[in-house]
Scaffold this active site. Structure first.
Site, PDB file in Angstrom:
ATOM      1  N   ARG A 106       1.148  -1.033  -0.083  1.00 39.63           N
ATOM      2  CA  ARG A 106      -0.049   0.026   0.115  1.00 39.63           C
ATOM      3  C   ARG A 106       0.901   1.361  -0.131  1.00 39.63           C
ATOM      4  NH1 ARG A 106      -3.705  -1.788   5.206  1.00 39.63           N
ATOM      5  NH2 ARG A 106      -4.680  -3.717   4.114  1.00 39.63           N
ATOM      6  N   ASP A 122       1.824   5.221  -0.241  1.00 39.45           N
ATOM      7  CA  ASP A 122       1.525   6.472   0.169  1.00 39.45           C
ATOM      8  C   ASP A 122       1.033   7.250  -0.689  1.00 39.45           C
ATOM      9  OD1 ASP A 122       1.486   6.057   3.055  1.00 39.45           O
ATOM     10  OD2 ASP A 122       3.543   6.426   3.350  1.00 39.45           O
ATOM     11  N   ARG A 174      11.261   5.442   3.221  1.00 36.46           N
ATOM     12  CA  ARG A 174      11.292   6.943   3.214  1.00 36.46           C
ATOM     13  C   ARG A 174      12.335   7.462   4.542  1.00 36.46           C
ATOM     14  NH1 ARG A 174       5.403   9.087   2.458  1.00 36.46           N
ATOM     15  NH2 ARG A 174       6.460  11.130   3.249  1.00 36.46           N
TER      16      ARG A 174
END
Lengths: 246, 246
Positions: free
Chosen positions: A50, A52, A198
């Site tokens: 999933r 972002d 990230r």
């Protein structure tokens, strides 16, 4: 009912992310609406990861169950025709076993994070890379990356919104490569925590700028404390590259 | 008066091309307005090549004469700050001799044409490559390209609007490379005619699709007749890569 596996590319810029959201467009919604337009069926499209808001995919894997008789090729063509103008492309489509699951059958995920290391802002790559003005020492970044390899508690590199049961993950690959002003970080693991890539890239850039030593990355990891995170890289440069299956 | 040479990157999508136009935005106008905002001077910005609407640049060279005392670094920074939000970036800036001319001193230009050879339309590369659905035989394309190398009358591959005195050009390089579904055509010459690269790429794609043989490229060249052109490639995939100086 036939289960189809899809290979999906998308530009994350206009989306709130992969997953359906009440407050804005998602890749999942774009594909599910295309499936409905083709088949009249309200089928859920499940992805291997999933992503972002603002995160892209070169090779996301997904699956969908469809009752209407249709060949994989015709489904792919119809999805690509119906999904427009959303920047989503189905690159491959095949029939898979009923127990094949894009997310739960997946045994490996890889991401690529693209940095453009220069003073000038981006032109045609705006939203598709992270522009970092400060010169990056990629040898130091690679040394920092090496400290994250293997099985660890990645609490420091995990979003407060992460829903995973455990913060323990095994990082198989975290490589830093430079070609000219392009710095690419490639990461692979069985699975990642929310924001993990990230967060790792943000800390490596901190090292590359000289604000952290490579050892500070290991210390932040060992602290198992989100407050120790240096910075979270923006979504722009992140691409889901591929998912692996047995 | 100091002459500054600029290295410029831009995304051609929002522009009518490099050159100032009455009917829409241009890269030249964006840069000249930025120079005016910084210096108060109405200075012309000259480029090594005049790209068409929708054509991009990774390393366009340009020059501008400025009276106001300013260092190359400060000029570069100020241009990048003032040119926003136009997708133009000045990557380098240096002082050059008063007789250095981005266009007339240039002794070599190179272009890259990006093709994505797949059925699905483009997502994050929309406007940045030419999507060709028909499978391309890149060996045949390379054989066709070889017929264009050297000094020839390129009338067949020249726009009706071309203002060059002579249709004779010497093509030093025309290479076709494939990596996965990416097909890239790289071209280099002292100079090119208007639409020459796009016209050559269009014919090579015609060969790649099997509609022309490689020899048909040579025959079209020998005909010296624009009517013999197979097709002109769209601007989307074309990037001005670099300009060479003595």
């Amino acid at each position: 009912m036939t289960r189809f596996a899809l290979l999906v590319e998308y530009d994350g810029r206009p989306f709130m992310g992969w997953q359906r959201q009440a407050h804005g467009p998602s890749v999942q919604q774009a594909l599910e609406e295309a499936v409905f337009a083709i088949t009249g069926e309200k089928a859920a499209v499940h992805a291997s990861g999933r992503t972002d808001a603002g995160v892209h995919a070169l090779g996301m894997r997904a699956h969908v169950d469809i009752a209407k008789p249709i060949t994989p090729f015709r489904l792919m063509e119809a999805l690509n025709a119906r999904v427009r103008p959303a920047p989503v492309a189905v690159l491959a489509c095949e029939v898979v076993a009923d127990d094949w699951h894009a997310r739960f059958s997946c045994i490996g995920r890889s991401y690529e994070y693209r940095i453009v290391n220069r003073r000038a802002t981006l032109t045609h790559e705006k939203g598709l890379a992270w522009q970092v003005a400060h010169p990056l020492d990629t040898d130091a970044m690679a040394a920092g990356a090496a400290q994250l390899l293997g099985r660890h508690d990645f609490t420091t590199f995990r979003s407060a919104h992460c829903q995973a049961d455990s913060p323990v993950r095994t990082l198989d690959r975290l490589e830093v490569a430079r070609i000219g002003d392009r710095v690419t970080v490639r990461a692979a693991a069985r699975s990642f925590l929310h924001h993990q890539v990230r967060s790792m890239v943000g800390c490596l850039v901190h090292v590359g700028m000289g604000r952290w030593t490579p050892d500070d990355v290991g210390a932040a990891l060992a602290a198992q404390d989100r407050q120790r995170l240096a910075l979270n890289a923006p979504p722009d440069g992140l691409f889901f590259v591929s998912a692996a299956y047995p």
